[in-house]
Write an enzyme that holds these catalytic residues in place. Structure first.
Site, short mmCIF file in Angstrom:
data_model
loop_
_atom_site.label_atom_id
_atom_site.label_comp_id
_atom_site.label_asym_id
_atom_site.label_seq_id
_atom_site.Cartn_x
_atom_site.Cartn_y
_atom_site.Cartn_z
N GLU A 96 2.59 -8.17 -1.82
CA GLU A 96 1.31 -8.77 -1.42
C GLU A 96 1.22 -10.25 -1.74
O GLU A 96 0.62 -11.03 -1.00
CB GLU A 96 0.15 -8.03 -2.10
CG GLU A 96 -0.17 -6.67 -1.51
CD GLU A 96 0.70 -5.55 -2.06
OE1 GLU A 96 1.73 -5.84 -2.72
OE2 GLU A 96 0.36 -4.38 -1.83
N GLY A 133 0.81 -1.21 0.00
CA GLY A 133 0.00 0.00 0.00
C GLY A 133 0.85 1.26 0.00
O GLY A 133 0.40 2.31 -0.47
N1 CAA Z 1 1.53 -3.87 9.05
C1 CAA Z 1 1.63 -3.98 10.37
N2 CAA Z 1 2.76 -4.30 11.01
C2 CAA Z 1 3.85 -4.50 10.26
C3 CAA Z 1 3.83 -4.39 8.86
C4 CAA Z 1 2.59 -4.05 8.24
N3 CAA Z 1 2.49 -3.91 6.93
N4 CAA Z 1 5.06 -4.65 8.39
C5 CAA Z 1 5.83 -4.89 9.45
N5 CAA Z 1 5.09 -4.81 10.58
C6 CAA Z 1 5.55 -4.98 11.96
C7 CAA Z 1 6.12 -6.37 12.20
O1 CAA Z 1 5.08 -7.29 12.53
C8 CAA Z 1 7.07 -6.10 13.35
O2 CAA Z 1 6.29 -6.00 14.52
P1 CAA Z 1 6.88 -6.47 15.96
O3 CAA Z 1 8.14 -5.67 16.15
O4 CAA Z 1 5.78 -6.16 16.90
O5 CAA Z 1 7.16 -7.94 15.80
C9 CAA Z 1 7.61 -4.71 13.05
O6 CAA Z 1 6.67 -4.10 12.14
C10 CAA Z 1 8.97 -4.69 12.39
O7 CAA Z 1 8.92 -5.58 11.28
P2 CAA Z 1 10.15 -6.52 10.92
O8 CAA Z 1 10.58 -7.24 12.15
O9 CAA Z 1 9.77 -7.32 9.74
O10 CAA Z 1 11.27 -5.42 10.58
P3 CAA Z 1 12.32 -5.38 9.40
O11 CAA Z 1 13.06 -4.10 9.54
O12 CAA Z 1 13.09 -6.66 9.36
O13 CAA Z 1 11.48 -5.34 8.04
C11 CAA Z 1 9.80 -4.59 6.53
C12 CAA Z 1 10.67 -4.25 7.76
C13 CAA Z 1 10.70 -4.76 5.29
C14 CAA Z 1 8.85 -3.45 6.32
C15 CAA Z 1 9.06 -5.92 6.80
O14 CAA Z 1 8.40 -5.82 8.04
C16 CAA Z 1 8.01 -6.29 5.78
O15 CAA Z 1 8.33 -6.84 4.75
N6 CAA Z 1 6.73 -5.99 6.10
C17 CAA Z 1 5.61 -6.41 5.29
C18 CAA Z 1 5.39 -5.47 4.19
C19 CAA Z 1 4.20 -5.88 3.40
O16 CAA Z 1 3.98 -7.04 3.14
N7 CAA Z 1 3.43 -4.90 2.99
C20 CAA Z 1 2.30 -5.13 2.17
C21 CAA Z 1 1.08 -5.25 3.01
S1 CAA Z 1 -0.33 -5.51 2.00
C22 CAA Z 1 -0.62 -4.00 1.34
O17 CAA Z 1 -0.05 -3.05 1.73
C23 CAA Z 1 -1.53 -3.81 0.15
C24 CAA Z 1 -2.92 -4.07 0.16
O18 CAA Z 1 -3.49 -3.84 -0.86
C25 CAA Z 1 -3.70 -4.53 1.30
#
Ligand code: CAA
Length: 645
Positions: free
Chosen positions: A125, A102
């Site tokens: 995603e 997003g």
């Molecule tokens: N929403 C909520 N919480 C999230 C999040 C998200 N999108 N992404 C990460 N977090 C949280 C993690 O659960 C973690 O929480 P805790 O510390 O409580 O465990 C914290 O943020 C830190 O995350 P990481 O430990 O993974 O930290 P990192 O520095 O190693 O990585 C990152 C950071 C690259 C952003 C990784 O967290 C990541 O890949 N996140 C997912 C991103 C993602 O998949 N985004 C797409 C979501 S779907 C969308 O956006 C589109 C839609 O149309 C719905």
């Protein structure tokens, strides 16, 4: 303004800063506040351009995944993105860290995008079993072309700022002082009178009429069992075939289907599981951990070259110790081969290969390992040999060094006796039964200190692995029970190829019998085997019968579920999550099924128990007695994961 959003003015340029730690996920509260801020800025007479930037370590990392599966809250993410798309003034997304999901979709609705050199941009995603549902499948192909968009959406892997600029995804690479650089960019847009470019108004053209068919074909094997990649292709096709608004509608429809799918639920379970598993039961989150810069890998048991390269890849100095020059040469030649392979596949450059190899120092002398922060014995699984090597390492290691054993057989206590530092001894398993894997099973003995254990768990993360805390050899026990069941299946009447077929159809990358043969031969059905098996069964008084693929799948699955419940009861694994992460990341269990215990929950434990009782009728209580935990949960209508997942 709230803490979530703040606005600063720089002449005619307004900078909207989002501040929603840790990763600026677009939560409902943030969406509401951001729309309120933008609404004011859209009509403010003295604002000519708007920059959207983020505080903290990253630009927006996506939708707030914690809202998934809950009733939708308005305004939702697509509402916010479409609101931004209609901005009456130039909007600029200023990206640092990662613009994901997003976050990137919001940036795509801006008129311009700039990013720091180290920024990464992606639509991950698909890895959560969904598709970019806020216009990503419609805007990205319009902006960068259908094929590059499909590549990004299907792989889910973020790309660098340099690549993004090459593709036309961003309009410039900016300095690390993001806000200042973005204000400068915005001012130049205004000064040059550059027109606002709405991506939604561009046209997505197909370079090659066969494109979608070709992607469907190549995805059939690559994404076997997953649902989202195929729906992603359908959605992107909409960007070419339909006007923007209708394409968005189709995207929304497909998004909803995926969100409700069991595959996506399982993939989201694994996403959160990978993070939750790092929290070690019984050890406080703030337990100090030591820095591990140099590692000694001692011995030449199978897998040692993979262990050494894991550390070298993570920029650690590795001392590789063997007893004979011959052993050392063999390990080094495997290491060179694996790096040569990585270079030929384009995964690393020749220069990177050289520096990784330089980090590995081969030696025949234990003494060269004396400065190591972590010393791992990797000798064959003979108790007395393991004890002797650990005693030797204990004598030379510096006082604060951690000792590790690679055993998958002996309990840590029996090894701890050989050392003067049982508090510093851990077990580390780098590969599961499927060979190299993302799993790092970290075994804690009764006397292992919290600090030493927290240190190796953290190490797992810096190696890019999923570190799972256990009290015994969990992967080995689970796989041993499954192996026993596969043998019982062939005694009952199934053929090895039937078992392999059932397992690969369930989603394993390879069947258990093919796996055992893999390093010597390629598994092919052998008609002579049927005769041998008939004789074997007859000798044991077993009347062979036809065994269905369903029965094979159920027995292989439930035997693991039952063993896992037993391991939980015995305390070898502390949480169902630990078992699921071990099975998914180390034992080939299909990710899109979430792990055996998550999967069993979806079926219902009463049903799982009923199957076990039926198998008990056939095979006897010795093999099939539901573990007390299964009995209890089935009776309570409970599950391994109570509460929403
Ligand atoms: N929403 C909520 N919480 C999230 C999040 C998200 N999108 N992404 C990460 N977090 C949280 C993690 O659960 C973690 O929480 P805790 O510390 O409580 O465990 C914290 O943020 C830190 O995350 P990481 O430990 O993974 O930290 P990192 O520095 O190693 O990585 C990152 C950071 C690259 C952003 C990784 O967290 C990541 O890949 N996140 C997912 C991103 C993602 O998949 N985004 C797409 C979501 S779907 C969308 O956006 C589109 C839609 O149309 C719905």
């Amino acid at each position: 303004m709230s803490d979530l959003v703040s606005v600063t003015r720089h002449g005619g340029v307004a900078v909207v800063s989002l501040n929603n730690p840790p990763v600026n996920a677009l939560s409902h509260a943030l969406r509401v506040t951001l729309i309120a801020s933008l609404t004011e800025l859209f009509v403010a007479a003295d604002v000519q351009a708007i920059v959207i930037a983020c505080e903290g370590r990253t630009f927006i990392a996506g939708a707030d995944i914690r809202e998934f599966g809950k009733p939708p809250l308005v305004p939702d993410l697509p509402d916010l993105v479409e609101f931004l798309d209609g901005a009456p003034k130039p909007t600029i997304a200023a990206i640092h860290g990662t613009a994901l999901g997003g976050g990137l979709e919001l940036a795509l609705a801006c008129h311009f995008r700039v990013a720091t050199e180290s920024a990464k941009l992606g639509l991950p995603e698909v890895t959560l079993g969904i598709l970019p549902g806020a216009g990503g499948t419609q805007r990205l192909p319009r902006l960068i072309g259908v094929k590059p968009a499909l590549d990004m959406i299907l792989s889910g892997t973020p790309i660098s700022a340099a690549r993004a600029q090459q593709l036309g995804l961003i309009d410039g690479v900016i300095a690390d002082q993001v806000k200042d650089a973005a204000v400068e960019f915005a001012s130049s847009v205004l000064a040059q009178g550059r027109p606002r470019r709405r991506v939604s108004e561009l046209t997505a053209t197909l370079e090659d009429a066969d494109t979608f068919k070709a992607y469907e074909r190549s995805s059939a094997e690559r994404f076997r069992g997953f649902l989202a990649p195929f729906r992603c292709i359908d959605a992107v096709r909409g960007a070419v075939e339909l006007p923007f608004a209708q394409g968005l509608e189709r995207e929304r429809e497909l998004f909803k289907q995926l969100m409700a799918s069991p595959e996506s639920k399982a993939q989201r379970h694994v996403f959160f599981g990978e993070r939750e598993v790092a929290k070690i039961p019984g050890i406080a989150d703030d337990t100090p951990s030591r820095s591990l810069k140099s590692i000694a890998v001692v011995g030449t048991a199978g897998g040692v070259s993979g262990i050494a390269t894991s550390f070298a890849d993570a920029r650690m100095a590795v001392t590789l110790v063997a007893d004979t020059q011959d052993q050392l040469d063999r390990a080094l030649s495997q290491i060179r081969e694996s790096y040569a392979d990585a270079v030929s596949r384009g995964r690393i450059s020749q220069a990177e290969r050289d520096s990784r190899l330089d980090r590995i120092r081969p030696t025949l002398l234990d003494d060269d390992a004396r400065d190591a922060d972590l010393l791992i014995e990797c000798v064959p699984d003979e108790l007395s040999d393991k004890q002797a090597v650990l005693a030797r390492l204990d004598r030379i290691a510096k006082p604060n060094a951690i000792l590790a054993s690679s055993t998958t057989l002996w309990n840590l206590e029996s090894l701890a006796e050989a050392t003067s530092r049982p508090a510093e001894l851990v077990g580390l398993h780098f590969s599961g039964p499927f060979g190299p894997s993302r799993l790092l099973e970290c075994v804690r003995g009764p006397r292992t200190s919290a600090e030493a254990f927290a240190t190796v768990m953290k190490l797992g993360r810096s190696l890019g692995r999923v570190a799972v805390p256990v009290r015994g050899h969990v992967a080995r026990r689970l796989m041993a029970r499954r192996r026993e069941e596969t043998l019982s299946l062939v005694e009952d009447g199934a053929l090895p190829e039937d078992v392999d077929r059932a397992m690969t159809e369930f989603g394993y990358p390879i069947g258990p019998f093919a796996l055992e043969l893999e390093r010597s031969a390629r598994a092919t059905p052998d008609p002579a085997l049927a005769t041998l098996l008939e004789r074997h069964s007859a000798r044991h008084g077993i009347v062979r019968r036809s065994v269905s693929l369903e029965e094979i799948t159920a027995r292989c699955l439930y035997s693991v579920v039952n063993e896992a419940a037993q391991l939980l009861e015995e305390g070898f694994a502390a949480r169902p999550l630990d078992v699921d992460m071990i099975m998914v990341h180390g034992c080939g269990f299909p990710l899109y099924r979430g792990g055996p215990l998550f999967f069993a929950d979806q079926l219902g434990l009463a049903e799982v128990r009923a199957h076990m009782l039926q198998f008990r009728e056939q095979a006897g209580a010795e093999y099939w007695t539901p573990a007390p935990l299964i009995e209890r949960l089935a009776a309570e209508r409970g599950s391994f994961y109570p509460g929403p997942r």
